[in-house]
Write an enzyme that holds these catalytic residues in place. Structure first.
Site, mmCIF file in Angstrom:
data_model
loop_
_atom_site.group_PDB
_atom_site.id
_atom_site.type_symbol
_atom_site.label_atom_id
_atom_site.label_comp_id
_atom_site.label_asym_id
_atom_site.label_seq_id
_atom_site.Cartn_x
_atom_site.Cartn_y
_atom_site.Cartn_z
ATOM 1 C CB ILE A 1 61.076 38.062 39.915
ATOM 2 C CG1 ILE A 1 61.585 37.127 39.176
ATOM 3 C CG2 ILE A 1 60.838 39.303 38.950
ATOM 4 C CD1 ILE A 1 60.801 36.525 38.210
ATOM 5 C CG ASP A 2 61.618 43.933 44.048
ATOM 6 O OD1 ASP A 2 60.467 43.745 44.672
ATOM 7 O OD2 ASP A 2 62.181 45.133 43.999
ATOM 8 C CG ASP B 1 62.204 40.086 45.705
ATOM 9 O OD1 ASP B 1 61.866 39.312 44.905
ATOM 10 O OD2 ASP B 1 61.566 41.204 46.144
ATOM 11 C CG ASP C 1 60.546 44.369 48.987
ATOM 12 O OD1 ASP C 1 60.591 43.807 47.912
ATOM 13 O OD2 ASP C 1 59.680 44.415 49.600
ATOM 14 C CB THR D 1 56.306 39.555 41.025
ATOM 15 O OG1 THR D 1 57.415 38.797 41.684
ATOM 16 C CG2 THR D 1 55.616 38.045 40.236
ATOM 17 C CD GLU E 1 58.633 38.352 47.045
ATOM 18 O OE1 GLU E 1 59.339 38.487 46.108
ATOM 19 O OE2 GLU E 1 57.401 38.788 47.297
HETATM 20 C C1 IPD Z 1 57.040 44.417 45.764
HETATM 21 C C2 IPD Z 1 57.719 45.743 44.782
HETATM 22 C C3 IPD Z 1 56.724 46.749 45.047
HETATM 23 C C4 IPD Z 1 56.787 47.146 46.513
HETATM 24 C C5 IPD Z 1 56.403 46.286 47.548
HETATM 25 C C6 IPD Z 1 57.539 44.963 47.009
HETATM 26 P P1 IPD Z 1 57.623 41.923 44.728
HETATM 27 O O1 IPD Z 1 58.106 43.209 45.519
HETATM 28 O O2 IPD Z 1 58.738 45.814 44.882
HETATM 29 O O3 IPD Z 1 57.111 47.846 44.117
HETATM 30 O O4 IPD Z 1 56.098 48.501 46.642
HETATM 31 O O5 IPD Z 1 56.805 46.607 48.728
HETATM 32 O O6 IPD Z 1 57.214 43.911 48.163
HETATM 33 O O7 IPD Z 1 56.289 41.323 45.391
HETATM 34 O O8 IPD Z 1 57.257 42.446 43.279
HETATM 35 O O9 IPD Z 1 58.629 41.096 44.683
#
Ligand code: IPD
Length: 258
Positions: free
Chosen positions: A81-82, A79, A208, A84, A61
């Site tokens: 940290i999903d 990813d 994701d 963030t 990411e």
């Molecule tokens: C996001 C989160 C969010 C989802 C977004 C993602 P990130 O990832 O998972 O819940 O709705 O589509 O991109 O930016 O926190 O790594």
């Protein structure tokens, strides 16, 4: 992969508790955050994976374009940290996600929430595991009025209000509840665990979905795109994941209705 996710998770957990983190925004979008921890974890995971398989490609990411093409050759999609935004605000729905994609299809994956200490992992044909124990989803049907749904409406391209019209249609469906936890990989993980009956989102990126798709499939659940096709194109930015195909189709009917 589990070892790498666990070590990365140790660092995420260490910084999670800090109220003041070093936060930047991406591409001038004040809702798209990145922290020094995201960047550190991505470098750490990439270096560890490269040491293991030097020739395999890497998409992450914090270092890749969201529209990057997925090669046919093996590629790690991660990813760091999903969730963030959750991490920044100390909301414990966060996950480090490491997926292995071959022939553009997810074949192995790990999603680890280091705060809740939930390690989900799966390898194609070998099932899914939660903290080392086999995870088998109860795929029996249940009426929508007994279901817990999860989704998210991010501000992707400034379209949050437009996306919100989708939920308008859902408000008339008498489900138990619709939750927005702000961490797609863990929400998808909750489908694999049978906690949520369905997760659907438009706006997702490959990182994701890559690990979570194989985790849900190996647990016994289904993942389709918004046309209902089960060949997930990771660049299409959408998926509906559910306990079974009946629930997936019921949700698709609602979100696709005009
Ligand atoms: C996001 C989160 C969010 C989802 C977004 C993602 P990130 O990832 O998972 O819940 O709705 O589509 O991109 O930016 O926190 O790594």
């Amino acid at each position: 992969m589990e070892r790498i996710a666990r070590e990365a998770g140790g660092v995420i957990a260490e910084y999670f508790a800090q109220e003041h983190k070093s936060v930047s925004i991406k591409n001038g979008d004040t809702t798209d955050l990145v922290t020094e921890t995201d960047q550190w974890v991505e470098t750490f995971v990439r270096d560890q994976l490269r040491a293991f398989k030097p020739d395999w490609a890497f998409i992450g990411e914090e270092s890749s374009d969201p529209d990057v093409a997925i090669p046919m050759d093996p590629v790690w999609i991660i990813d760091p940290i999903d969730g963030t935004t959750n991490f920044v605000h100390r909301l414990p729905e966060v996950g480090v996600s490491i997926g292995l994609v071959v022939g553009q299809i997810p074949v192995a994956g790990v999603v680890f929430n280091p705060i809740r200490k939930q390690m989900l992992s799966a390898v194609q044909g070998h099932g899914c595991r939660l903290n080392g124990s086999p995870l088998v989803l109860d795929t029996s049907d249940r009426p929508l009025n007994q279901c817990l749904l999860m989704t998210q409406f991010i501000n992707y391209g400034g379209q949050r209000s437009q996306r919100f019209t989708q939920i308008d249609r859902l408000l008339d469906v008498p489900v138990h509840a619709i939750r927005f936890i702000g961490c797609a990989t863990m929400a998808l993980g909750y489908v694999a665990m049978g906690v949520a009956d369905c997760y659907f989102e438009r706006g997702l990126k490959a990182w994701d979905m890559a690990a979570a798709v194989i985790i849900i499939r190996e647990a016994g659940g289904v993942v389709v795109d918004y046309s209902g096709a089960d060949h997930i194109d990771l660049t299409r930015r959408e998926c509906v994941a559910a306990r079974n195909m009946t629930i997936a189709k019921e949700i698709l009917d609602v979100v696709n209705s005009s």
